[in-house]
Design a protein around this motif. Structure first.
Motif, PDB file in Angstrom:
ATOM      1  N   PHE A 140       9.496   6.906  -1.997  1.00 43.67           N
ATOM      2  CA  PHE A 140       9.927   6.173  -0.807  1.00 43.67           C
ATOM      3  C   PHE A 140       9.238   6.713   0.441  1.00 43.67           C
ATOM      4  CE2 PHE A 140      12.708   4.949   2.666  1.00 43.67           C
ATOM      5  CZ  PHE A 140      12.976   3.628   2.352  1.00 43.67           C
ATOM      6  N   SER A 198       5.687   5.753   0.731  1.00 46.59           N
ATOM      7  CA  SER A 198       5.423   4.323   0.908  1.00 46.59           C
ATOM      8  C   SER A 198       5.778   3.820   2.300  1.00 46.59           C
ATOM      9  CB  SER A 198       6.213   3.506  -0.127  1.00 46.59           C
ATOM     10  OG  SER A 198       5.873   3.908  -1.426  1.00 46.59           O
ATOM     11  N   THR A 199       6.142   4.729   3.199  1.00 45.21           N
ATOM     12  CA  THR A 199       6.602   4.302   4.522  1.00 45.21           C
ATOM     13  C   THR A 199       5.833   5.050   5.605  1.00 45.21           C
ATOM     14  OG1 THR A 199       8.382   5.860   4.063  1.00 45.21           O
ATOM     15  CG2 THR A 199       8.945   3.539   3.973  1.00 45.21           C
ATOM     16  N   PRO A 200       5.532   4.396   6.737  1.00 47.97           N
ATOM     17  CA  PRO A 200       4.710   5.034   7.771  1.00 47.97           C
ATOM     18  C   PRO A 200       5.476   6.091   8.564  1.00 47.97           C
ATOM     19  CG  PRO A 200       4.952   2.668   8.190  1.00 47.97           C
ATOM     20  CD  PRO A 200       5.889   3.019   7.100  1.00 47.97           C
ATOM     21  N   LEU A 243       5.355   6.570  11.656  1.00 43.01           N
ATOM     22  CA  LEU A 243       5.897   5.985  12.892  1.00 43.01           C
ATOM     23  C   LEU A 243       7.306   5.432  12.652  1.00 43.01           C
ATOM     24  CD1 LEU A 243       4.799   5.611  15.737  1.00 43.01           C
ATOM     25  CD2 LEU A 243       4.040   3.329  15.087  1.00 43.01           C
ATOM     26  N   ALA A 244       7.504   4.771  11.499  1.00 42.97           N
ATOM     27  CA  ALA A 244       8.822   4.210  11.179  1.00 42.97           C
ATOM     28  C   ALA A 244       9.858   5.321  11.024  1.00 42.97           C
ATOM     29  CB  ALA A 244       8.735   3.372   9.902  1.00 42.97           C
ATOM     30  N   TYR A 270       1.464  11.217  17.322  1.00 43.00           N
ATOM     31  CA  TYR A 270       2.479  10.172  17.123  1.00 43.00           C
ATOM     32  C   TYR A 270       3.743  10.492  17.919  1.00 43.00           C
ATOM     33  CZ  TYR A 270       0.195   7.749  13.235  1.00 43.00           C
ATOM     34  OH  TYR A 270      -0.646   7.015  12.461  1.00 43.00           O
ATOM     35  N   ILE A 307      -3.117   2.480   0.502  1.00 42.60           N
ATOM     36  CA  ILE A 307      -1.721   2.591   0.947  1.00 42.60           C
ATOM     37  C   ILE A 307      -1.666   3.248   2.335  1.00 42.60           C
ATOM     38  CG2 ILE A 307       0.527   3.640   0.444  1.00 42.60           C
ATOM     39  CD1 ILE A 307      -0.217   3.462  -2.539  1.00 42.60           C
ATOM     40  N   GLN A 308      -2.510   4.286   2.513  1.00 37.09           N
ATOM     41  CA  GLN A 308      -2.551   4.944   3.835  1.00 37.09           C
ATOM     42  C   GLN A 308      -2.945   3.938   4.918  1.00 37.09           C
ATOM     43  OE1 GLN A 308      -1.562   7.900   4.551  1.00 37.09           O
ATOM     44  NE2 GLN A 308      -1.288   8.712   2.498  1.00 37.09           N
ATOM     45  N   LYS A 360       0.009   1.673   5.757  1.00 38.63           N
ATOM     46  CA  LYS A 360       0.971   2.395   6.592  1.00 38.63           C
ATOM     47  C   LYS A 360       0.412   2.631   7.993  1.00 38.63           C
ATOM     48  CE  LYS A 360       1.685   5.865   3.813  1.00 38.63           C
ATOM     49  NZ  LYS A 360       2.316   7.153   3.506  1.00 38.63           N
ATOM     50  N   ALA A 374       0.991   0.354  11.137  1.00 38.56           N
ATOM     51  CA  ALA A 374       2.178   0.428  12.005  1.00 38.56           C
ATOM     52  C   ALA A 374       1.770   0.755  13.434  1.00 38.56           C
ATOM     53  CB  ALA A 374       3.154   1.476  11.474  1.00 38.56           C
ATOM     54  N   LEU A 375       0.599   1.419  13.559  1.00 39.44           N
ATOM     55  CA  LEU A 375       0.086   1.792  14.875  1.00 39.44           C
ATOM     56  C   LEU A 375      -0.177   0.601  15.783  1.00 39.44           C
ATOM     57  CD1 LEU A 375      -2.647   4.502  14.423  1.00 39.44           C
ATOM     58  CD2 LEU A 375      -0.592   4.594  15.795  1.00 39.44           C
ATOM     59  N   THR A 381       6.520  -3.292  12.497  1.00 35.85           N
ATOM     60  CA  THR A 381       7.113  -2.280  13.376  1.00 35.85           C
ATOM     61  C   THR A 381       7.449  -2.880  14.741  1.00 35.85           C
ATOM     62  OG1 THR A 381       5.745  -0.647  12.246  1.00 35.85           O
ATOM     63  CG2 THR A 381       6.795   0.052  14.293  1.00 35.85           C
ATOM     64  N   LEU A 436      11.992   0.614   7.250  1.00 33.99           N
ATOM     65  CA  LEU A 436      11.509   1.477   6.169  1.00 33.99           C
ATOM     66  C   LEU A 436      11.454   0.699   4.858  1.00 33.99           C
ATOM     67  CD1 LEU A 436      13.425   4.780   7.030  1.00 33.99           C
ATOM     68  CD2 LEU A 436      10.967   4.412   7.163  1.00 33.99           C
ATOM     69  N   TYR A 491       8.394  -1.711   4.633  1.00 31.37           N
ATOM     70  CA  TYR A 491       7.144  -1.045   4.245  1.00 31.37           C
ATOM     71  C   TYR A 491       7.189  -0.622   2.785  1.00 31.37           C
ATOM     72  CZ  TYR A 491       5.038  -1.021   8.825  1.00 31.37           C
ATOM     73  OH  TYR A 491       4.461  -1.415   9.992  1.00 31.37           O
ATOM     74  N   PHE A 492       8.378  -0.175   2.351  1.00 29.64           N
ATOM     75  CA  PHE A 492       8.517   0.230   0.954  1.00 29.64           C
ATOM     76  C   PHE A 492       8.236  -0.962   0.028  1.00 29.64           C
ATOM     77  CE2 PHE A 492      11.246   0.958  -2.817  1.00 29.64           C
ATOM     78  CZ  PHE A 492      10.614   2.084  -3.291  1.00 29.64           C
ATOM     79  N   CYS A 515       4.397  -1.413   0.043  1.00 26.05           N
ATOM     80  CA  CYS A 515       3.547  -0.331  -0.481  1.00 26.05           C
ATOM     81  C   CYS A 515       3.896   0.100  -1.898  1.00 26.05           C
ATOM     82  CB  CYS A 515       3.609   0.891   0.438  1.00 26.05           C
ATOM     83  SG  CYS A 515       2.925   0.590   2.053  1.00 26.05           S
TER      84      CYS A 515
END
Lengths: 219, 219
Positions: free
Chosen positions: A60, A63-65, A67-68, A161, B149-150, B153, B156-157, B167, B188, B191-192, B195
């Motif tokens: 999990f 898989s999430t940024p 920033l989030a 960030y 994946i990176q 994510k 989000a920027l 976001t 979250l 994004y999950f 991704c």
């Protein structure tokens, strides 16, 4: 509007003045992520239900940024009455986000310790915890030092960030200067250059460390 | 708003998240291939120049790069929409990481592959395209998937340069109603949802490659 070089130079010192915050936040977050990542990995190895849960938590997080996560901690914790300084939230967020990656580092580090070591510990009557902390972990350190160093560089590059939750680090400082003077390009460029050189310097140090650690085992 | 409505509201930003990711790949893939191969083949000054360009994109903090290009390009007379700047910066940053995977993949090949190709009279470029690259790229496939994946994510920027991605939608909804726990948990989860399937796919690819390799070793 032109790029004012003299103005850019004048922003170097104010931005450098908070480099300590950037490095401090990165060090604390790296320590936090290491502790949490190690704890995750130990639990995952325990197998059964907690192992599967941890595996899911790590998936999990990965898989999430980041920033989030920062927004989540920054806005949700106060909702439940837990008000922390933005610096604390920032360190927590980076620790949590990178713990998912460091767990993998520890996994590889522990896997690389020869199996005979834990078998010998068992034969000598050490219990699981003692064997982990006195036999496996010390030998693991050599394996994980360089990858942890590489993740430290990633964490360092993620510290800007924290500007979005108002932590006064270098990007935040650059934005302060920008909103005071209405000139964005110069302070941001300076912050970018400072970060690039900082990251390159630390990456170089990690490479030297890696070579030093690899030395004796190659014989 | 129910939690489902919040989640769907956030997912309205998926279009932008996907668009930036897709355009980012248009920058990342060619950069990774060209510069990874160039770093592998060049020597001396050219090698230094290639490495410097890679390191600029790879070692900079991507959030600062985004702001620098967002504010500096217009000064240089280049007016690009925010989405193009974001795709370029995120794409080339990912491409920088990708180039290292390409190079590492090429370097990890058995030297016999190159020697056999020369013995058969293949030209250098044919050896590269027909013998070396296919093996290197397959071997590094799990790494490329992680980097993809990176990139997802990383998008989000773009919420920070006013693009309405997932976001940004979360922040818009947060202005409409006070439910940080619901909103940021949904973010979250969103994004999950995007991704995690890629993570699972990556794991499947890794297993298949591992299985194939065991077979050739057994032979």
């Amino acid at each position: 509007m032109d790029f004012d070089l003299a103005f850019a130079v004048s922003t170097v010192l104010p931005i450098l003045s908070v480099i300590g915050t950037t490095i401090g936040v990165a060090l604390l977050s790296c320590a936090g992520a290491s502790v949490l990542g190690f704890a995750f990995e130990i639990t995952r190895r325990g197998g059964a239900a907690p192992g599967y849960l941890i595996r899911f938590v790590i998936d999990f997080i990965r898989s999430t940024p980041v920033l989030a996560w920062l927004y989540f901690l920054y806005f949700v914790l106060p909702y439940y009455g837990l008000t922390l300084s933005s610096l604390t939230v920032g360190v927590l967020g980076l620790s949590l986000y990178f713990s998912g990656y460091l767990a993998e580092v520890f996994k590889a580090g522990i896997d690389a310790v020869p199996k005979g070591q834990s078998e010998a510990a068992k034969a000598l009557g050490l219990n699981r915890v003692d064997s982990l902390f006195f036999i496996i972990a010390p030998q693991m350190l050599r394996n994980v030092a360089a990858p942890v160093g590489n993740h430290f560089v990633s964490i360092l590059k993620a510290t800007p960030y924290l500007a979005v939750i108002a932590v006064p680090e270098m990007l935040g400082k650059a934005f302060d200067i920008a909103s005071d003077t209405y000139r964005y390009a110069e302070p941001l460029t300076v912050a970018g250059i400072v970060f690039l050189f900082l990251a390159l310097a630390i990456a170089h140090m990690v490479r030297l460390l890696e070579r030093k650690l690899m030395g004796p085992t190659r014989r | 708003m129910t939690i489902v409505e919040i989640f769907l509201g956030i997912f309205e930003g998926f279009r932008t998240t996907a668009t930036v990711t897709a355009f980012g790949m248009l920058f990342a893939v060619p950069f990774a291939l060209v510069f990874g191969v160039a770093q592998y083949l060049t020597r001396g000054l050219a090698h230094l120049a290639v490495t410097a360009i890679i390191e600029f994109w790879r070692s900079s903090a991507v959030i600062i790069l985004l702001f620098v290009f967002y504010y500096v390009l217009p000064i240089a007379g280049i007016e690009l929409p925010a989405i193009a700047v974001a795709a370029m910066v995120l794409g080339l940053n990912t491409g920088g990481y990708g180039s290292q995977a390409v190079r590492a993949g090429l370097q990890s090949l058995d030297r016999g592959q190159f020697e056999a190709a020369s013995a058969l009279g293949l030209r250098r470029r044919h050896t590269l395209c027909l013998i070396e690259l296919p093996q290197a790229l397959t071997r590094m496939a799990p790494t490329f998937i992680n980097q993809f994946i990176q990139l997802i994510k990383g998008t989000a920027l773009v919420s920070l340069v006013t693009l309405t991605d997932m976001t940004f939608r979360a922040k818009e909804i947060a202005e409409l109603e006070y439910n940080p726990a619901g909103i940021y948990t949904s973010l979250l989860l969103a994004y999950f949802a995007v991704c995690y399937p890629v993570t699972v796919f990556g794991r499947w690819v890794e297993q298949r490659l591992g299985a194939g390799r065991d077979q050739t070793n057994g032979f």
